[in-house]
Scaffold this motif. Structure first.
Motif, mmCIF file in Angstrom:
data_model
loop_
_atom_site.group_PDB
_atom_site.id
_atom_site.type_symbol
_atom_site.label_atom_id
_atom_site.label_comp_id
_atom_site.label_asym_id
_atom_site.label_seq_id
_atom_site.Cartn_x
_atom_site.Cartn_y
_atom_site.Cartn_z
ATOM 1 N N ASN A 157 6.491 4.527 -7.967
ATOM 2 C CA ASN A 157 6.987 3.152 -7.867
ATOM 3 C C ASN A 157 8.461 3.112 -7.464
ATOM 4 O O ASN A 157 8.887 2.190 -6.769
ATOM 5 C CB ASN A 157 6.787 2.415 -9.194
ATOM 6 N N LEU A 174 9.559 -0.392 -6.008
ATOM 7 C CA LEU A 174 9.013 -1.422 -6.904
ATOM 8 C C LEU A 174 9.657 -1.363 -8.281
ATOM 9 O O LEU A 174 9.711 -2.354 -8.990
ATOM 10 C CB LEU A 174 7.502 -1.236 -7.035
ATOM 11 N N GLU A 175 10.126 -0.170 -8.666
ATOM 12 C CA GLU A 175 10.853 -0.045 -9.917
ATOM 13 C C GLU A 175 12.222 0.559 -9.614
ATOM 14 O O GLU A 175 12.378 1.274 -8.629
ATOM 15 C CB GLU A 175 10.099 0.858 -10.904
ATOM 16 N N ALA A 218 11.141 -2.722 -1.860
ATOM 17 C CA ALA A 218 9.839 -2.381 -1.299
ATOM 18 C C ALA A 218 9.769 -2.783 0.165
ATOM 19 O O ALA A 218 10.427 -3.726 0.591
ATOM 20 C CB ALA A 218 8.737 -3.100 -2.081
ATOM 21 N N GLY A 219 8.992 -2.049 0.936
ATOM 22 C CA GLY A 219 8.840 -2.394 2.345
ATOM 23 C C GLY A 219 7.639 -1.700 2.954
ATOM 24 O O GLY A 219 7.120 -0.738 2.387
ATOM 25 N N PRO A 220 7.203 -2.199 4.106
ATOM 26 C CA PRO A 220 5.987 -1.683 4.731
ATOM 27 C C PRO A 220 6.126 -0.251 5.251
ATOM 28 O O PRO A 220 5.128 0.355 5.612
ATOM 29 C CB PRO A 220 5.740 -2.662 5.885
ATOM 30 N N ARG A 257 6.755 2.132 3.399
ATOM 31 C CA ARG A 257 6.234 2.959 2.306
ATOM 32 C C ARG A 257 5.031 2.276 1.666
ATOM 33 O O ARG A 257 5.114 1.715 0.593
ATOM 34 C CB ARG A 257 7.313 3.200 1.248
ATOM 35 N N VAL A 307 1.625 1.643 -0.305
ATOM 36 C CA VAL A 307 1.089 2.256 -1.518
ATOM 37 C C VAL A 307 -0.414 2.000 -1.618
ATOM 38 O O VAL A 307 -0.878 0.899 -1.351
ATOM 39 C CB VAL A 307 1.775 1.670 -2.777
#
Lengths: 260, 251
Positions: free
Chosen positions: B53, B58-59, B76-78, B80, B82
């Motif tokens: 994360n 995300l964290e 967060a971004g496209p 990476r 998940v």
């Protein structure tokens, strides 16, 4: 296939249930006559009264259809206004923290006041016409809608929000494409609960002040000792309520996809 | 070869409600090369998902940095994508729309995202299930949709968080082969998390072996076995023994 089979079985059970209730009702009222002076008329009497009330204006001055239209007008007016204002209120409160902090203290206080307690002040402010009665419905519907929409949006799965964030969605896009669709079942629950609350409001409002409407009809019938007409009024309210809920469920099926 | 992903001295400390703190990640360092299949393997419930994360943005880490293509990761971004442990498809969208969603949101035209989504659904072997809602799909199929959804954002790094943990053993083997097939069809850099040593050995180019609580990198093991790998091969079993011993030594 298996599902359809058990589906039919449940329909059968529901049907038998209705037959049993009507039979027991008939036995109690007409055969054993447990209540004196027609205070519990049998289902046959109710059906007769129902049919005659379609044309008869006594004792309340209107036919059944006029009462139904009168009540429905009020319920639907108040309901639609309540939903139209309640939905965005609940959504924005749940999604934007400043709005939550701003609105919730007042809302939490107001929602503790039972909808019916508003009747006296509303009649003072707005009189007893459509406007006033719709306002009473509005209070009932608004609170129920906001509470359900709010908790629905709040329960959006954090990881689903992450999924959208990874794809680069903005806060508003996540609301539109993740939070709202995932809250949709809650929203529809709210709409259905509010519909019940709307009927609750209309009957109470018409018991107090009205010249027509199902609640008014019941009140007059009661004064005339017409138990049969009281029950006709109750059943009519029940049937219309059930029908409206059924319509909402149909709409729900169109919008809520891919879930049990 | 240049490293595409760089994990630099990551620490993560959770503060409990009673004020005490718990370190879950301690000085985690490793680098991932382009088109490499990295498996982060470690026992227990500690830290691995948190690490993923953090890489995803995300964290927030307590200290340290994550670099992707030498750029500091801040959110967060496209780049990476998940694949989450419990998949997290949107139940209100069909398989196709779930895959399309990741491109739709970034403003691709309808023709573009539709044809791309169809292409990746076919790649993961779901042709014919475009219009099925997730509720109608099996666990393995949902995971395929999840992979297609992540794949079509063309990420620099694919992050996979124990994606097959909830599948039965048979489906799990099948999906492991599928993941290798998909990765060979269209090369991606993958960081794959698992607590299953066999899965790690079957998939990885290199295995990052983590200790338990606080998690720290014990060793990075290069796996030189050729694909398809044989789970009963003597070298496979030797490595299995060796890596298992690494994580158990402390107990």
């Amino acid at each position: 296939m298996k599902n359809r089979l058990s589906d039919n079985k449940y329909k059968m059970i529901a049907f038998i249930n209705i037959v049993v209730v009507i039979t027991v009702w008939y036995l109690l009222s007409e055969v054993f006559q447990v209540f004196r002076n027609g205070m519990l008329p049998g289902p046959n009497v109710i059906l007769e009264t129902f049919i005659s009330k379609l044309n008869s204006k006594s004792p309340d001055g209107n036919t059944l259809l006029v009462h139904i239209v009168s009540s429905l007008t009020v319920v639907i007016t108040g309901y639609i206004i309540g939903v139209v204002i309640g939905l965005p209120t609940g959504i924005f409160m749940a999604w934007y923290r400043p709005i939550d902090y701003l609105v919730r203290p007042v809302f939490d206080f107001l929602r503790c006041i039972p909808g019916l307690a508003w009747i006296p002040v509303i009649t003072v402010w707005l009189g007893i016409d459509l406007k006033a009665k719709a306002a009473i419905i509005f209070v009932n519907v608004f609170v129920g809608t906001v509470v359900n929409v709010y908790s629905g949006i709040k329960q959006t799965d954090q990881v689903k929000i992450w999924v959208a964030q990874i794809f680069g969605a903005s806060h508003f896009e996540i609301l539109k494409r993740v939070a709202l669709p995932s809250a949709l079942p809650y929203i529809f629950t709210g709409l259905k609960v509010s519909l019940g609350m709307a009927w609750l409001g209309i009957i109470a409002a018409e018991l107090l002040a009205a010249q027509s409407g199902l609640g008014y009809m019941i009140q007059v019938a009661r004064n005339f000792g017409r138990a049969d007409l009281v029950i006709v009024g109750m059943l009519t309210i029940g049937l219309i309520g059930a029908f409206l809920t059924y319509l909402l469920e149909k709409v729900e099926h169109i919008f809520v996809k891919g879930r049990n | 070869m240049s490293s595409i992903l760089k994990i630099n001295n990551i620490n993560k400390i959770f503060i409990n409600n009673n004020g005490s703190d718990k370190a879950v990640l301690q000085n985690v360092n490793f680098e991932v090369e382009e088109n490499e299949f990295i498996v982060v393997f470690g026992p227990g419930q500690c830290g691995k998902t948190t690490l993923l994360n953090i890489i995803a943005g995300l964290e927030k880490q307590s200290s340290g940095q994550v670099f992707i293509k030498d750029k500091l990761v801040e959110k967060a971004g496209p780049d990476r994508a998940v694949v989450f442990q419990n998949i997290q498809l949107f139940p209100w969208l069909t398989a196709l729309k779930n895959v399309e969603y990741s491109m739709k949101i970034r403003g691709f035209s309808k023709e573009e995202y539709h044809s791309e989504a169809m292409k990746y659904l076919e790649l993961v072997g779901l042709k014919g299930f475009e219009n099925s809602y997730p509720i109608k799909l099996s666990g393995g199929m949902k995971q395929r949709v999840g992979i297609a959804r992540a794949y079509c954002t063309k990420p620099d790094v694919m992050l996979m968080d124990e994606p097959f943990g909830a599948l039965d053993a048979q489906t799990r083997y099948l999906m492991q082969d599928e993941v290798l097939r998909i990765c060979n069809t269209e090369k991606r850099t993958i960081v794959f998390i698992t607590n299953n040593i066999e899965e790690a050995l079957y998939l990885a180019d290199r295995i990052v072996v983590m200790s338990d609580c606080p998690s720290t990198v014990k060793e990075v093991v290069k796996i030189d076995l050729t694909h398809p790998r044989d789970r009963t091969d003597s070298e496979f079993l030797r490595l299995r023994k060796e890596i298992s011993a690494m994580v158990n030594r402390k107990r």
